[in-house]
Scaffold this active site. Structure first.
Site, PDB file in Angstrom:
ATOM      1  N   ARG A 239      -5.556  50.748   4.867  1.00 35.77           N
ATOM      2  CA  ARG A 239      -6.935  50.519   4.453  1.00 35.77           C
ATOM      3  C   ARG A 239      -6.978  49.187   3.701  1.00 35.77           C
ATOM      4  NH1 ARG A 239      -8.404  53.582   7.716  1.00 35.77           N
ATOM      5  NH2 ARG A 239      -9.649  55.473   7.470  1.00 35.77           N
ATOM      6  N   GLU A 268     -14.765  45.438   4.670  1.00 38.01           N
ATOM      7  CA  GLU A 268     -15.089  45.379   6.108  1.00 38.01           C
ATOM      8  C   GLU A 268     -16.583  45.508   6.341  1.00 38.01           C
ATOM      9  OE1 GLU A 268     -12.764  48.232   8.347  1.00 38.01           O
ATOM     10  OE2 GLU A 268     -10.971  47.479   7.364  1.00 38.01           O
ATOM     11  N   HIS A 285      -9.922  46.150  12.815  1.00 35.52           N
ATOM     12  CA  HIS A 285      -9.664  47.597  12.650  1.00 35.52           C
ATOM     13  C   HIS A 285      -9.454  48.290  14.013  1.00 35.52           C
ATOM     14  CE1 HIS A 285     -10.308  50.939   9.434  1.00 35.52           C
ATOM     15  NE2 HIS A 285      -9.475  51.356  10.365  1.00 35.52           N
TER      16      HIS A 285
END
Ligand code: DGY
Length: 325
Positions: A239, A268, A285
């Site tokens: 993450r 993000e 991602h």
């Protein structure tokens, strides 16, 4: 009997979508752009179930807007987008999709590792530019992978799948995790447990596989970059907020590390401008993004939701206390 009403924040692949159609009155968000928050709050108002992506924040505001909501199925293994305590307090059962994406994610951590070490993206850009003048002895020389030391922070299913792949490269594998693995597991993966700082000091490649928790937020910051070798690379498929992005940019600018390969970012989809450097490989991602795996993830979310409404415990229930209620 009325079929339960559910909201699905993204269209699913054909198999899972068909299965959902059989069982539910499903309201799908079908645009490729994510639904605006106000739209989600509006559409969830009369729903008993929600199937969502990791980009959807499931918090008190959403729960208050969804008085009939009984279950949330997250199409992801990570669930830091969900306030689990708030869901439990309201008796909303939450599930995720563990296990099905481990190997695909591990493959991608290796994709990133190899791309940054061997300067693949720079090479690709040179080929496309029309400026390549032919083989040269010192052209885009990168770093060897084979025989080096791979440091893994977070030795769960994905960390272990990454370790397994290191064997073919004849690498030494060192790891740290909040819980040391049993010796049989260490032997199986030929991985050596070390303190976190020692992993950072000794690894040529540091690959992150911890979940985002209060204890792991900002785990890699100025002090940690200070411990790493100037020749080392950081790989992040966990993450974004596990790494302090400003500290990473500073470490890259000051040559404290050799490069980074990132699939996830602190905010993000924003990507810090200082990361747009040749020695950083960037991906949006994508680690679990194979058709097979994403289909399996969606199917798992559907199966968790079906189980819930059939009165069975969802196989990947995260908050058993909500189930008991
Ligand atoms: C997850 O599942 O948590 C990933 O980040 C997306 O596959």
């Amino acid at each position: 009997m009325d079929r339960p009403k559910i909201f699905v924040t993204h269209r699913l692949f054909e198999g899972p979508q068909a299965k959902l159609r059989e069982k539910f009155e499903a309201d799908y968000w079908s645009d490729s752009e994510r639904p605006a928050r106000a739209e989600v709050l509006r559409r969830i108002a009369d729903k008993e179930g929600l199937i969502c992506l990791l980009t959807e924040k499931i918090d008190n505001e959403l729960l208050a807007a969804a008085p009939r909501l009984r279950t949330v199925a997250n199409i992801a293994v990570g669930f830091d987008n969900i306030d689990l305590d708030a869901c439990t307090r309201r008796g909303v059962a939450v599930s995720n999709t563990p296990g099905v994406l481990d190997d695909t994610t591990a493959d991608f951590a290796w994709t990133l590792l190899m791309a940054v070490a061997r300067r693949l993206i720079e090479g690709d850009a040179l080929c496309r530019s029309g400026q390549w003048k032919g083989w040269n002895l010192d052209q885009l020389v990168g770093a060897d992978i084979w025989g080096k030391t791979l440091g893994i922070l977070g030795f769960g299913r994905i960390g272990r799948a990454v370790a397994r792949r290191a064997r073919g490269f004849n690498m030494r594998v060192i790891y740290n995790d909040a819980m040391r693995a049993p010796v049989e597991v260490e032997n199986e993966f030929r991985a050596e447990y070390m303190e976190g700082d020692a992993v950072l000091r000794e690894a040529d490649f540091v690959s992150l596989h911890v979940p985002l928790l209060p204890a792991t937020r900002g785990l890699i910051g100025p002090r940690e970059f200070g411990l790493m070798k100037p020749s080392a690379f950081l790989i992040n498929t966990s993450r974004g907020p596990v790494v302090q992005e400003a500290a990473l940019i500073a470490a890259l600018e000051q040559g404290q590390i050799a490069g980074a390969a990132l699939d996830v970012f602190e905010r993000e989809p924003q990507i810090g401008h200082g990361l747009l450097r040749p020695n950083v490989v960037l991906a949006p991602h994508l680690a679990s993004a194979s058709l097979e795996t994403r289909t399996r993830m969606a199917m798992m979310a559907v199966e968790n939701t079906i189980a819930f409404f059939e009165g069975r415990r969802p196989p990947n229930l995260l908050n058993p206390d909500a189930w008991k209620k």
